[in-house]
Design an enzyme around this catalytic site. Structure first.
Site, PDB file in Angstrom:
ATOM      1  N   LYS A 224       0.819  -1.220   0.000  1.00  0.00           N
ATOM      2  CA  LYS A 224       0.000   0.000   0.000  1.00  0.00           C
ATOM      3  C   LYS A 224       0.850   1.266   0.000  1.00  0.00           C
ATOM      4  O   LYS A 224       2.021   1.250   0.357  1.00  0.00           O
ATOM      5  CB  LYS A 224      -0.988  -0.035   1.172  1.00  0.00           C
ATOM      6  CG  LYS A 224      -2.156  -0.967   0.828  1.00  0.00           C
ATOM      7  CD  LYS A 224      -3.299  -0.894   1.792  1.00  0.00           C
ATOM      8  CE  LYS A 224      -4.432  -1.793   1.255  1.00  0.00           C
ATOM      9  NZ  LYS A 224      -5.490  -1.996   2.240  1.00  0.00           N
ATOM     10  N   ARG A 258      -3.881 -10.141   4.848  1.00  0.00           N
ATOM     11  CA  ARG A 258      -4.184 -10.146   3.412  1.00  0.00           C
ATOM     12  C   ARG A 258      -2.992  -9.600   2.636  1.00  0.00           C
ATOM     13  O   ARG A 258      -2.617  -8.444   2.825  1.00  0.00           O
ATOM     14  CB  ARG A 258      -5.432  -9.277   3.182  1.00  0.00           C
ATOM     15  CG  ARG A 258      -5.888  -9.181   1.747  1.00  0.00           C
ATOM     16  CD  ARG A 258      -7.096  -8.249   1.660  1.00  0.00           C
ATOM     17  NE  ARG A 258      -7.602  -8.128   0.304  1.00  0.00           N
ATOM     18  CZ  ARG A 258      -7.093  -7.295  -0.596  1.00  0.00           C
ATOM     19  NH1 ARG A 258      -6.091  -6.507  -0.278  1.00  0.00           N
ATOM     20  NH2 ARG A 258      -7.594  -7.243  -1.810  1.00  0.00           N
TER      21      ARG A 258
END
Ligand code: 7PJ
Length: 281
Positions: A224, A258
């Site tokens: 991210k 995840r």
């Protein structure tokens, strides 16, 4: 909360953190366009993620990256449902589907999805009703401030943890009202979803603030932009940052991690768990 119950009388142990491998079915992930070959590529990737140590596969057809355009129902169904069917048919594995649309949820569950992962926490029309109709399917409620297209335009909180906890309380009650029992719920603070770098870093150090719910916690930090900002790295240079993030979450009790990089994350978690539990030589 030692295990998560799944459809067909199955379950998955949460004694140790499990790795959720990301299986993207957005066009940028399978650019050749041909349906048959994209399905077989998805199966190949699914097999690889499972071999590398994924306990769950997360299949998603909507890009929720900051600024990403919305995807129509027809397009999302076309991307996701054939892949769920194909993977379910070929491989014995646990499938989560990353979607917010009630009809995608319904068709995905009918096609064999075991878990629904909703970045909008069942706030879209009909989503609560679909989950209420399938009492064996767990659901991940993720916190997001705003919507993907605009969520990074100046996100702000009165108090980060209190605001996210209020959101969880509200969504847990909405689920209860709709007839979705509490033991089906998984909570996710939603790294990167309407959060500045300092919000994300504060969250990363503060998962203990969500433990009082006594529900499984899912975290997704993989590649991210918080690592881009913190480390000045492009997307493909964020592995080390993502691994550090995964470990920090696991050490604070996150149950489902995840990630894109399943093999590397599994290694990191195995080293940590060996240090906790010892090894048999
Ligand atoms: C997350 C997700 C996350 C959950 C995405 C990306 C954006 N689902 N789906 N948590 N992120 N539950 O992977 O960069 O953090 S899509």
């Amino acid at each position: 909360m030692k295990e998560l119950k799944l459809p067909n009388a199955r379950s998955v142990s949460l004694e140790y953190p499990i790795v959720m491998g990301i299986l993207n079915v957005t066009p940028d992930s399978f650019s050749d366009g041909g349906k048959f070959s994209s399905d077989s590529k998805a199966i190949e990737q699914a097999k690889r993620l499972l071999m590398e140590g994924a306990g769950v596969l997360d299949i998603g057809g909507e890009s929720t990256r900051p600024g990403a355009p919305e995807v129509s129902l027809e397009e999302e169904l076309r991307r996701v449902i054939p892949v769920v069917k194909a993977v379910k048919h070929d491989i014995d594995c646990i499938i989560s589907v990353d979607t917010s649309k009630a009809e995608v949820m319904r068709q995905a569950i009918e096609a064999g999805a075991d878990i629904i992962n909703d970045v909008r926490a069942l706030q879209e029309p009909g989503a609560l009703d679909v989950l209420a109709a399938y009492p064996d399917v767990p659901v991940c409620l993720m916190h997001m401030q705003g919507q993907p297209r605009t969520m990074q335009n100046n996100p702000s909180y009165q108090a980060l943890f209190a605001d996210i906890n209020d959101f969880f309380e509200t969504r847990i009650s909405a689920c209860k009202q709709a007839g979705i029992s509490r033991e089906r719920l998984i909570l996710d603070p939603g790294f990167g979803f309407g959060k500045t770098l300092s919000h994300n870093i504060e969250l990363l150090g503060g998962l203990k603030h969500f433990q009082h719910f006594d529900l499984p916690i899912l975290t997704g930090l993989s590649r991210k932009s918080m690592f881009g900002q913190l480390l000045n790295r492009d997307t493909n240079e964020r592995l080390a940052g993502s691994l550090a993030g995964a470990l920090i979450c696991a050490q604070q009790g996150a149950n489902i991690i995840r990630v894109h990089d399943v093999a590397e994350t599994s290694d990191v978690l195995s080293v940590w768990l060996a240090s906790v539990n010892g090894v048999n030589e």
